[in-house]
Enzyme design. Sequence first.
Site, PDB file in Angstrom:
ATOM      1  N   GLU A 379      -2.271  -9.546   7.371  1.00  0.00           N
ATOM      2  CA  GLU A 379      -3.200  -8.830   8.262  1.00  0.00           C
ATOM      3  C   GLU A 379      -4.627  -9.210   7.907  1.00  0.00           C
ATOM      4  O   GLU A 379      -4.974  -9.297   6.723  1.00  0.00           O
ATOM      5  CB  GLU A 379      -3.083  -7.305   8.110  1.00  0.00           C
ATOM      6  CG  GLU A 379      -1.872  -6.693   8.730  1.00  0.00           C
ATOM      7  CD  GLU A 379      -1.834  -5.179   8.562  1.00  0.00           C
ATOM      8  OE1 GLU A 379      -2.899  -4.539   8.504  1.00  0.00           O
ATOM      9  OE2 GLU A 379      -0.707  -4.652   8.476  1.00  0.00           O
ATOM     10  N   TRP A 417      -4.691  -9.275  12.744  1.00  0.00           N
ATOM     11  CA  TRP A 417      -4.490  -7.909  13.226  1.00  0.00           C
ATOM     12  C   TRP A 417      -5.584  -7.620  14.235  1.00  0.00           C
ATOM     13  O   TRP A 417      -6.724  -7.530  13.854  1.00  0.00           O
ATOM     14  CB  TRP A 417      -4.550  -6.897  12.074  1.00  0.00           C
ATOM     15  CG  TRP A 417      -4.220  -5.527  12.575  1.00  0.00           C
ATOM     16  CD1 TRP A 417      -5.087  -4.631  13.164  1.00  0.00           C
ATOM     17  CD2 TRP A 417      -2.934  -4.899  12.595  1.00  0.00           C
ATOM     18  NE1 TRP A 417      -4.420  -3.502  13.545  1.00  0.00           N
ATOM     19  CE2 TRP A 417      -3.099  -3.634  13.211  1.00  0.00           C
ATOM     20  CE3 TRP A 417      -1.659  -5.296  12.147  1.00  0.00           C
ATOM     21  CZ2 TRP A 417      -2.034  -2.756  13.383  1.00  0.00           C
ATOM     22  CZ3 TRP A 417      -0.618  -4.414  12.323  1.00  0.00           C
ATOM     23  CH2 TRP A 417      -0.808  -3.158  12.935  1.00  0.00           C
ATOM     24  N   GLU A 424      -4.736   3.348  16.257  1.00  0.00           N
ATOM     25  CA  GLU A 424      -5.121   3.184  14.854  1.00  0.00           C
ATOM     26  C   GLU A 424      -4.781   4.476  14.104  1.00  0.00           C
ATOM     27  O   GLU A 424      -5.291   5.550  14.437  1.00  0.00           O
ATOM     28  CB  GLU A 424      -6.617   2.857  14.789  1.00  0.00           C
ATOM     29  CG  GLU A 424      -7.203   2.754  13.403  1.00  0.00           C
ATOM     30  CD  GLU A 424      -6.775   1.507  12.638  1.00  0.00           C
ATOM     31  OE1 GLU A 424      -5.922   0.742  13.138  1.00  0.00           O
ATOM     32  OE2 GLU A 424      -7.273   1.322  11.521  1.00  0.00           O
ATOM     33  N   PHE A 425      -3.907   4.357  13.112  1.00  0.00           N
ATOM     34  CA  PHE A 425      -3.505   5.544  12.355  1.00  0.00           C
ATOM     35  C   PHE A 425      -4.751   6.322  11.928  1.00  0.00           C
ATOM     36  O   PHE A 425      -5.692   5.736  11.417  1.00  0.00           O
ATOM     37  CB  PHE A 425      -2.733   5.132  11.108  1.00  0.00           C
ATOM     38  CG  PHE A 425      -1.362   4.571  11.397  1.00  0.00           C
ATOM     39  CD1 PHE A 425      -0.318   5.412  11.751  1.00  0.00           C
ATOM     40  CD2 PHE A 425      -1.127   3.210  11.301  1.00  0.00           C
ATOM     41  CE1 PHE A 425       0.945   4.896  12.004  1.00  0.00           C
ATOM     42  CE2 PHE A 425       0.133   2.696  11.551  1.00  0.00           C
ATOM     43  CZ  PHE A 425       1.173   3.537  11.905  1.00  0.00           C
TER      44      PHE A 425
HETATM   45  C1  GCO Z   1      -3.220  -0.678   7.836  1.00  0.00           C
HETATM   46  C2  GCO Z   1      -2.306  -1.332   8.741  1.00  0.00           C
HETATM   47  C3  GCO Z   1      -2.568  -1.294  10.165  1.00  0.00           C
HETATM   48  C4  GCO Z   1      -3.966  -0.942  10.613  1.00  0.00           C
HETATM   49  C5  GCO Z   1      -4.935  -2.058  10.344  1.00  0.00           C
HETATM   50  C6  GCO Z   1      -6.360  -1.769  10.805  1.00  0.00           C
HETATM   51  O1  GCO Z   1      -3.789  -1.338   6.998  1.00  0.00           O
HETATM   52  O2  GCO Z   1      -3.421   0.500   7.970  1.00  0.00           O
HETATM   53  O3  GCO Z   1      -1.277  -2.065   8.240  1.00  0.00           O
HETATM   54  O4  GCO Z   1      -1.652  -0.317  10.558  1.00  0.00           O
HETATM   55  O5  GCO Z   1      -3.992  -0.656  11.945  1.00  0.00           O
HETATM   56  O6  GCO Z   1      -5.007  -2.297   8.975  1.00  0.00           O
HETATM   57  O7  GCO Z   1      -6.886  -0.708  10.108  1.00  0.00           O
END
Ligand code: GCO
Length: 463
Positions: A379, A417, A424-425
């Site tokens: 990512e 990514w 977005e969590f």
């Molecule tokens: C994380 C993830 C992704 C996010 C990305 C952007 O690092 O949280 O694997 O789910 O969406 O990193 O923040």
Amino acid sequence: MKRALLPVMALLAACAERPGFDLTSPSLDTLGKTLPTGFLFGTATSAHQTEGGNVNDWTDFEQGTYPDGRPHITNGDQSGLADDSWNRFDEDLALMQALGVTAYRFSIEWSRLEPEEGVWNAQAMARYREWAVKLRAAGIEPSVTLFHFSLPRWVAAKGGLERPEVADDFAAYARRVGTELGDVVDFWCPINEINIVAAEGWLVGDFPPGNTGDTATRARVMAILLHAHAKMAKALREVDVVDANGDGKATLITTAHHVRIFQPATHSALDTAIAGLTDDFENEAVPRAFATGHIALTVPGTIDLQEDVPDLKGSIDVLGLNYYTRDIIRADLGSASLSTMHYRAGRPTNDQGWDLYPDGLYILLKRFSAYGWPIYILENGLSDQEGTKRSLFLEQHVAALERAVDEGVDVRGYFHWSLMDNFEFADGFWPRFGLYSVDYANDRKRTATPAVATFKRISQNLR
Ligand code: GCO
């Protein structure tokens, strides 16, 4: 996901000031040309962030609020239909083809496959299988993550990630998926960002179960997830005996480890020490456990968790890194993380205020190559609603990666990514990470951002 991260050892490999994200663009005529044959150039997504229609511990968390009344997710957003990717795979595959990707990292939603303990949904499994088959037919290597932050409700109800026996539930799930998809998938990532799951869920509190300041449980959860990884890897190797891509190996197992540059805000001994502690805990503890088969999670004076897990050794074939940013750390011994973030005026940032620092990728690649595993960047990306920074961000990170490769680091892939905007969590839908933007008010229409042309150009150089 930006996390106000935390504690613990080893001085920063690179506390020195370095120029980052200057405005010179590497030449697109040559960018990526020296990367090795077979280098995977792809995009990444995850199930809960894109599929839509999931019911899991995150859907429950999304409906909750903090004690002060704020919703758990910014603006009270809920993932809901997300990008509706569950129903639009063919459309999304066409987007990938337009980009010229050679790999796609996606995750499988455990709660779809096993909505109740021991009850398996054959149709959902068939859908994932269809995706892997279609990707392969399009010359795109599927890279499958089994746990990207969302748990089935029944797993959460049994105690979630705090229950050591959850490692056996993870292993049974991995065994099932490996059995069903092993003939079409080789590249497996059992768990995404072990360090982040634990930090966000038990220290920062913006992931389920939403606990804050519980450093002891945070360390225990990391250890439990490391155990789970070891068991999942073992199960996958047992059941996936088919070499789907013809490279001579049936499985390529990785982890997706979130890494960051931690730099002290000042040269004071305290800032330097806390940045060093943070760096060690966040960046080194996980790969060290994979390298040695021994988990050592320590925060001086608070935590000292030591455990032998011999099966961890050899449980990854390659090291996957997720890299986004640099944190400038100021010691704050009164906070659970022992630090607060310091923001420097004038630095280029993404829309969420994260420092954009491509040189950090080079620094970390050089550093993590010392472990000896081939490395994949699983990512890397930015939130950029206007779409004005993504091309340069992409170019500069690929250039940083290529520089490390030219200096002998064994990097075998880069996944941006994300393929498209998604949920977005913790932050909901406002941060826009997509190479393709998604219009949530207009049938989730996907539209190319300017970085699509940049991505495509680089991918052509790789052929
Ligand atoms: C994380 C993830 C992704 C996010 C990305 C952007 O690092 O949280 O694997 O789910 O969406 O990193 O923040």
